[in-house]
Enzyme design. Structure first.
Site, PDB file in Angstrom:
ATOM      1  N   CYS A 168      -5.895   1.574   6.078  1.00 45.12           N
ATOM      2  CA  CYS A 168      -6.540   0.337   6.510  1.00 45.12           C
ATOM      3  C   CYS A 168      -5.916  -0.106   7.831  1.00 45.12           C
ATOM      4  CB  CYS A 168      -6.369  -0.744   5.450  1.00 45.12           C
ATOM      5  SG  CYS A 168      -4.648  -1.288   5.226  1.00 45.12           S
TER       6      CYS A 168
ATOM      7  N   GLU B 111       1.102   3.801   1.910  1.00 46.70           N
ATOM      8  CA  GLU B 111       1.698   4.156   3.200  1.00 46.70           C
ATOM      9  C   GLU B 111       2.919   3.294   3.513  1.00 46.70           C
ATOM     10  OE1 GLU B 111      -1.444   3.404   2.453  1.00 46.70           O
ATOM     11  OE2 GLU B 111      -2.832   4.037   4.027  1.00 46.70           O
TER      12      GLU B 111
ATOM     13  N   HIS C 286       0.849  -1.187   0.000  1.00 43.38           N
ATOM     14  CA  HIS C 286       0.000   0.000   0.000  1.00 43.38           C
ATOM     15  C   HIS C 286       0.889   1.243   0.000  1.00 43.38           C
ATOM     16  CE1 HIS C 286      -3.882  -2.037   1.695  1.00 43.38           C
ATOM     17  NE2 HIS C 286      -3.369  -2.686   0.658  1.00 43.38           N
TER      18      HIS C 286
ATOM     19  N   CYS D 277      -2.044  -0.819   7.585  1.00 35.73           N
ATOM     20  CA  CYS D 277      -1.209   0.379   7.517  1.00 35.73           C
ATOM     21  C   CYS D 277      -1.260   1.161   8.825  1.00 35.73           C
ATOM     22  CB  CYS D 277      -1.655   1.259   6.353  1.00 35.73           C
ATOM     23  SG  CYS D 277      -1.402   0.499   4.735  1.00 35.73           S
TER      24      CYS D 277
END
Length: 237
Positions: free
Chosen positions: A88, A60, A58, A91
């Site tokens: 999410c 992040e 992701h 993360c």
């Protein structure tokens, strides 16, 4: 939030939006992130799970890994992360483990958001670190980028499905030659009933049709004896 901080957060979010556009260019869900320390960019990242075959890639976490390697520290207590979509749970926990000072996100995620939408990992008082979270910064711009992306994807899928149906419809329909001649099953001769041994059904059927003729033919030895007898009769004593 005071005006200077709002201006700084919008600046950070615009940097994250630039990264989200990079994700869109490579066919990824357009989410981007940037990590700042004292106003300076430390690392950037954008969604890459599809292109890297990594479900954890992701935006992040991509930025987090780059920053940790650059600063040679798995703790980043002086850093702020800006991301275009609410983090999410995966993360959010990674950012808490890294001891981030602030996390600022744009659009809310009603399906997997872990900063207040579905659950609030950052607000869990029992955890040993607390990170300041600010949500909804340039939410409309961040959300519109995601909505446009998914609308284009759905339109593309519908177009591909329509093209596939059209290609199937244009294929010629196979017509049996017996149907063209107006023949029925009663008009057709039955195939000989043979046991298929070789796996070549047509060849086995053809050979089987010659079997009665082969049975009626004289043996090669008999023919040789006939020719030999005829030769001896013609030769005389």
């Amino acid at each position: 939030m005071d005006e200077p901080q709002t201006s700084r957060d919008e600046h950070g979010m615009r940097l994250a939006l630039d990264q989200a556009l990079n994700a869109r260019l490579v066919g990824e869900v357009p989410v981007g992130a940037v990590i700042l320390r004292e106003g300076q960019v430390i690392a950037t990242g954008y969604n890459r799970p599809i292109t890297t075959h990594d479900p954890t890639a992701h935006a992040e976490l991509v930025a987090l890994r780059h920053a940790a390697q650059l600063l040679e520290n798995y703790r980043l207590p002086d850093c702020e992360l800006y991301v275009t979509l609410e983090p999410c749970a995966m993360c959010a926990m990674a950012l808490l483990h890294a001891r981030f000072k602030r996390v600022v996100f744009g659009a809310w995620d009603p399906k997997t958001g872990a900063a207040g939408s579905v659950l609030n990992v950052f607000g869990e008082a029992r955890l040993n670190h607390q990170t300041e979270v600010v949500g909804g910064v340039m939410a409309e711009t961040c959300g519109r980028l995601l909505k446009d992306f998914f609308a284009e994807r759905r339109a593309q899928q519908k177009s591909e499905q329509a093209a596939a149906r059209a290609a199937t419809a244009d294929l010629p329909v196979a017509v049996d030659w017996a149907d063209e001649e107006g023949l029925t099953k009663d008009d057709l001769l039955p195939l000989p009933e043979v046991e298929v041994m070789s796996g070549l059904g047509a060849l086995d059927s053809a050979l089987a049709s010659f079997a009665p003729l082969l049975d009626e033919a004289p043996d090669r030895g008999d023919a040789f004896e006939v020719r030999a007898a005829q030769g001896s009769d013609s030769a005389g004593p």
